[in-house]
Design a protein around this motif. Sequence first.
Motif, PDB file in Angstrom:
ATOM      1  N   SER A   1      18.084  50.483  64.574  1.00 32.19           N
ATOM      2  CA  SER A   1      18.702  49.162  64.607  1.00 32.19           C
ATOM      3  C   SER A   1      19.351  48.884  63.267  1.00 32.19           C
ATOM      4  CB  SER A   1      17.660  48.084  64.921  1.00 32.19           C
ATOM      5  OG  SER A   1      18.264  46.809  65.029  1.00 32.19           O
ATOM      6  N   ARG A   2      20.472  48.202  63.294  1.00 36.71           N
ATOM      7  CA  ARG A   2      21.232  47.907  62.080  1.00 36.71           C
ATOM      8  C   ARG A   2      21.122  46.434  61.722  1.00 36.71           C
ATOM      9  NH1 ARG A   2      24.519  52.559  61.725  1.00 36.71           N
ATOM     10  NH2 ARG A   2      23.488  54.081  63.071  1.00 36.71           N
ATOM     11  N   GLU A   3      21.750  46.089  60.607  1.00 37.81           N
ATOM     12  CA  GLU A   3      21.763  44.714  60.123  1.00 37.81           C
ATOM     13  C   GLU A   3      23.212  44.205  60.088  1.00 37.81           C
ATOM     14  OE1 GLU A   3      19.017  43.070  59.042  1.00 37.81           O
ATOM     15  OE2 GLU A   3      17.576  44.716  59.140  1.00 37.81           O
ATOM     16  N   LEU A   4      23.368  42.909  60.172  1.00 33.78           N
ATOM     17  CA  LEU A   4      24.646  42.329  59.797  1.00 33.78           C
ATOM     18  C   LEU A   4      24.856  42.553  58.308  1.00 33.78           C
ATOM     19  CD1 LEU A   4      24.719  38.983  61.785  1.00 33.78           C
ATOM     20  CD2 LEU A   4      26.500  40.739  61.845  1.00 33.78           C
ATOM     21  N   HIS A   5      26.102  42.622  57.903  1.00 32.14           N
ATOM     22  CA  HIS A   5      26.400  42.923  56.509  1.00 32.14           C
ATOM     23  C   HIS A   5      27.447  41.926  56.004  1.00 32.14           C
ATOM     24  CE1 HIS A   5      26.290  45.258  52.939  1.00 32.14           C
ATOM     25  NE2 HIS A   5      27.488  45.797  53.070  1.00 32.14           N
ATOM     26  N   ALA A   6      27.556  41.824  54.687  1.00 35.03           N
ATOM     27  CA  ALA A   6      28.560  40.957  54.075  1.00 35.03           C
ATOM     28  C   ALA A   6      29.132  41.651  52.851  1.00 35.03           C
ATOM     29  CB  ALA A   6      27.945  39.616  53.681  1.00 35.03           C
ATOM     30  N   TRP A   7      30.416  41.428  52.610  1.00 36.79           N
ATOM     31  CA  TRP A   7      31.078  41.995  51.446  1.00 36.79           C
ATOM     32  C   TRP A   7      32.296  41.134  51.109  1.00 36.79           C
ATOM     33  CZ3 TRP A   7      31.061  44.193  56.298  1.00 36.79           C
ATOM     34  CH2 TRP A   7      32.301  44.363  56.936  1.00 36.79           C
ATOM     35  N   PRO A   8      32.879  41.290  49.939  1.00 38.57           N
ATOM     36  CA  PRO A   8      34.068  40.512  49.581  1.00 38.57           C
ATOM     37  C   PRO A   8      35.351  41.291  49.866  1.00 38.57           C
ATOM     38  CG  PRO A   8      33.200  41.550  47.624  1.00 38.57           C
ATOM     39  CD  PRO A   8      32.301  41.971  48.765  1.00 38.57           C
ATOM     40  N   GLU A   9      36.419  40.556  50.067  1.00 41.84           N
ATOM     41  CA  GLU A   9      37.767  41.126  50.075  1.00 41.84           C
ATOM     42  C   GLU A   9      38.575  40.453  48.978  1.00 41.84           C
ATOM     43  OE1 GLU A   9      38.617  42.627  54.633  1.00 41.84           O
ATOM     44  OE2 GLU A   9      39.196  40.590  54.089  1.00 41.84           O
ATOM     45  N   ILE A  10      39.389  41.247  48.287  1.00 39.30           N
ATOM     46  CA  ILE A  10      40.222  40.760  47.200  1.00 39.30           C
ATOM     47  C   ILE A  10      41.679  40.924  47.613  1.00 39.30           C
ATOM     48  CG2 ILE A  10      40.717  40.937  44.732  1.00 39.30           C
ATOM     49  CD1 ILE A  10      37.763  40.259  45.543  1.00 39.30           C
ATOM     50  N   TYR A  11      42.502  39.907  47.337  1.00 38.33           N
ATOM     51  CA  TYR A  11      43.916  40.009  47.668  1.00 38.33           C
ATOM     52  C   TYR A  11      44.646  40.735  46.540  1.00 38.33           C
ATOM     53  CZ  TYR A  11      48.601  39.123  49.217  1.00 38.33           C
ATOM     54  OH  TYR A  11      49.890  39.299  49.627  1.00 38.33           O
ATOM     55  N   ILE A  12      45.185  41.899  46.867  1.00 39.35           N
ATOM     56  CA  ILE A  12      45.909  42.726  45.911  1.00 39.35           C
ATOM     57  C   ILE A  12      47.381  42.733  46.311  1.00 39.35           C
ATOM     58  CG2 ILE A  12      46.138  45.032  44.897  1.00 39.35           C
ATOM     59  CD1 ILE A  12      43.200  45.500  45.619  1.00 39.35           C
ATOM     60  N   PRO A  13      48.257  42.101  45.554  1.00 38.84           N
ATOM     61  CA  PRO A  13      49.682  42.112  45.897  1.00 38.84           C
ATOM     62  C   PRO A  13      50.193  43.549  46.030  1.00 38.84           C
ATOM     63  CG  PRO A  13      49.250  40.472  44.201  1.00 38.84           C
ATOM     64  CD  PRO A  13      47.983  41.258  44.358  1.00 38.84           C
ATOM     65  N   GLY A  14      50.741  43.848  47.189  1.00 41.50           N
ATOM     66  CA  GLY A  14      51.167  45.207  47.499  1.00 41.50           C
ATOM     67  C   GLY A  14      50.180  45.936  48.385  1.00 41.50           C
ATOM     68  N   GLY A  15      48.930  45.498  48.364  1.00 42.29           N
ATOM     69  CA  GLY A  15      47.892  46.122  49.190  1.00 42.29           C
ATOM     70  C   GLY A  15      47.254  45.180  50.177  1.00 42.29           C
ATOM     71  N   GLY A  16      47.507  43.871  50.025  1.00 45.32           N
ATOM     72  CA  GLY A  16      46.903  42.895  50.923  1.00 45.32           C
ATOM     73  C   GLY A  16      45.423  42.707  50.627  1.00 45.32           C
ATOM     74  N   TRP A  17      44.692  42.220  51.612  1.00 40.31           N
ATOM     75  CA  TRP A  17      43.244  42.018  51.454  1.00 40.31           C
ATOM     76  C   TRP A  17      42.537  43.366  51.521  1.00 40.31           C
ATOM     77  CZ3 TRP A  17      41.487  37.578  49.714  1.00 40.31           C
ATOM     78  CH2 TRP A  17      42.185  36.402  49.983  1.00 40.31           C
ATOM     79  N   ARG A  18      41.764  43.658  50.479  1.00 39.99           N
ATOM     80  CA  ARG A  18      41.047  44.934  50.388  1.00 39.99           C
ATOM     81  C   ARG A  18      39.564  44.673  50.116  1.00 39.99           C
ATOM     82  NH1 ARG A  18      44.093  49.777  51.584  1.00 39.99           N
ATOM     83  NH2 ARG A  18      46.142  48.861  51.993  1.00 39.99           N
ATOM     84  N   GLY A  19      38.713  45.369  50.860  1.00 39.03           N
ATOM     85  CA  GLY A  19      37.288  45.150  50.759  1.00 39.03           C
ATOM     86  C   GLY A  19      36.613  46.028  49.732  1.00 39.03           C
ATOM     87  N   PHE A  20      35.559  45.477  49.121  1.00 33.06           N
ATOM     88  CA  PHE A  20      34.704  46.213  48.191  1.00 33.06           C
ATOM     89  C   PHE A  20      33.259  45.863  48.532  1.00 33.06           C
ATOM     90  CE2 PHE A  20      38.794  45.909  46.254  1.00 33.06           C
ATOM     91  CZ  PHE A  20      38.975  47.134  45.621  1.00 33.06           C
ATOM     92  N   ASP A  21      32.393  46.855  48.464  1.00 29.64           N
ATOM     93  CA  ASP A  21      31.008  46.660  48.877  1.00 29.64           C
ATOM     94  C   ASP A  21      30.071  46.941  47.713  1.00 29.64           C
ATOM     95  OD1 ASP A  21      28.536  46.578  50.030  1.00 29.64           O
ATOM     96  OD2 ASP A  21      29.053  47.796  51.765  1.00 29.64           O
ATOM     97  N   PRO A  22      29.740  45.922  46.913  1.00 37.91           N
ATOM     98  CA  PRO A  22      28.850  46.157  45.772  1.00 37.91           C
ATOM     99  C   PRO A  22      27.426  46.496  46.185  1.00 37.91           C
ATOM    100  CG  PRO A  22      29.315  43.809  46.044  1.00 37.91           C
ATOM    101  CD  PRO A  22      30.218  44.536  46.985  1.00 37.91           C
ATOM    102  N   THR A  23      27.024  46.157  47.402  1.00 39.78           N
ATOM    103  CA  THR A  23      25.688  46.526  47.864  1.00 39.78           C
ATOM    104  C   THR A  23      25.548  48.033  47.970  1.00 39.78           C
ATOM    105  OG1 THR A  23      25.511  44.455  49.116  1.00 39.78           O
ATOM    106  CG2 THR A  23      24.006  46.234  49.720  1.00 39.78           C
ATOM    107  N   HIS A  24      26.617  48.711  48.388  1.00 40.88           N
ATOM    108  CA  HIS A  24      26.595  50.166  48.542  1.00 40.88           C
ATOM    109  C   HIS A  24      27.394  50.892  47.464  1.00 40.88           C
ATOM    110  CE1 HIS A  24      25.497  48.796  52.668  1.00 40.88           C
ATOM    111  NE2 HIS A  24      24.680  49.815  52.592  1.00 40.88           N
ATOM    112  N   GLY A  25      28.048  50.149  46.591  1.00 40.23           N
ATOM    113  CA  GLY A  25      28.759  50.765  45.472  1.00 40.23           C
ATOM    114  C   GLY A  25      30.018  51.507  45.852  1.00 40.23           C
TER     115      GLY A  25
END
Length: 291
Positions: free
Chosen positions: A220-244
């Motif tokens: 069984s898995r868990e719900l997860h949360a992470w941030p997305e950063i708006y990078i001009p030229g790349g749009g919204w891009r996700g980064f997951d500091p929980t998993h590095g």
Amino acid sequence: MSIFVRYHISHTTHYLYPEPVKLGAHTVRLRPRSDGSQHLQQFAIALSPEPSKRSELLDIAGNTCLRLWFDSEEIKELRIYTQAEVETVRDNPFDYLSEPWAINAPFDYPQAIAAHLTPYLRPALSATFSPGVVDLAQLLLHEVRGNVGLFLSRLTQTIYEEFQYFHRPEGEPLPGGITLQQKSGSCRDFAVLFMEACQAVGLAARFVSGYQEGDEEQQSRELHAWPEIYIPGGGWRGFDPTHGLAVSDRHIALAAAAHPQNAAPVAGILQPGYFGQSTLKYQIQMQRSFR
């Protein structure tokens, strides 16, 4: 030739109430989104009890939501069951070229862009930035000589390596300053800290709820949360500091918003007069295949 990953996801959300309650309006954000990194192939939802009225809508942040209304019958449980089939297509999280003016921070967004990003440039859970978060962000930005890509990678690794993760299935995320002080938190706490550090140096950020592949052997898995950063030229891009790591084809996003509350998978109210605590049980299963 790219190899796309396809996920089959089943998710049961079960609320138990210690005494009969009447349900008010609820909003469900459990339909995986379709965008440049993932394509929703199939989706189905079942509810018990059945709502008296339902309506699909697009909320202010662009998330597909299901709005539910219930009759006046008292109940002791609410069960939401979803099945989804999602194809993830972004195996390289860095498949973009930043705008020349957006390689180094801080930078000035063009007015037309800045008008849309205003809600994402200020902290969601506090009136002002925590001095500690500002100091951390400025230190990391100085270490990479202002390079945005390196800053985001350094921030991801700093939280992953220097903070202790703990499992906290319920409760609102903490402001970034508290998480920084404690040097520990849940995935949603890390997401908010990451957002505030980025916003402190002028980078637009938003909160994402969804799924992450995790260990294939988990039942069984868990719900997860992470941030997305708006990078001009790349749009919204996700980064997951929980998993590095930077988000690629092993994450499935459900909803994103400037404020974590507006990305909650399930939100609702109970009719006045009930003050007890509900019990939340859930089960998430994911199966992966390749195409």
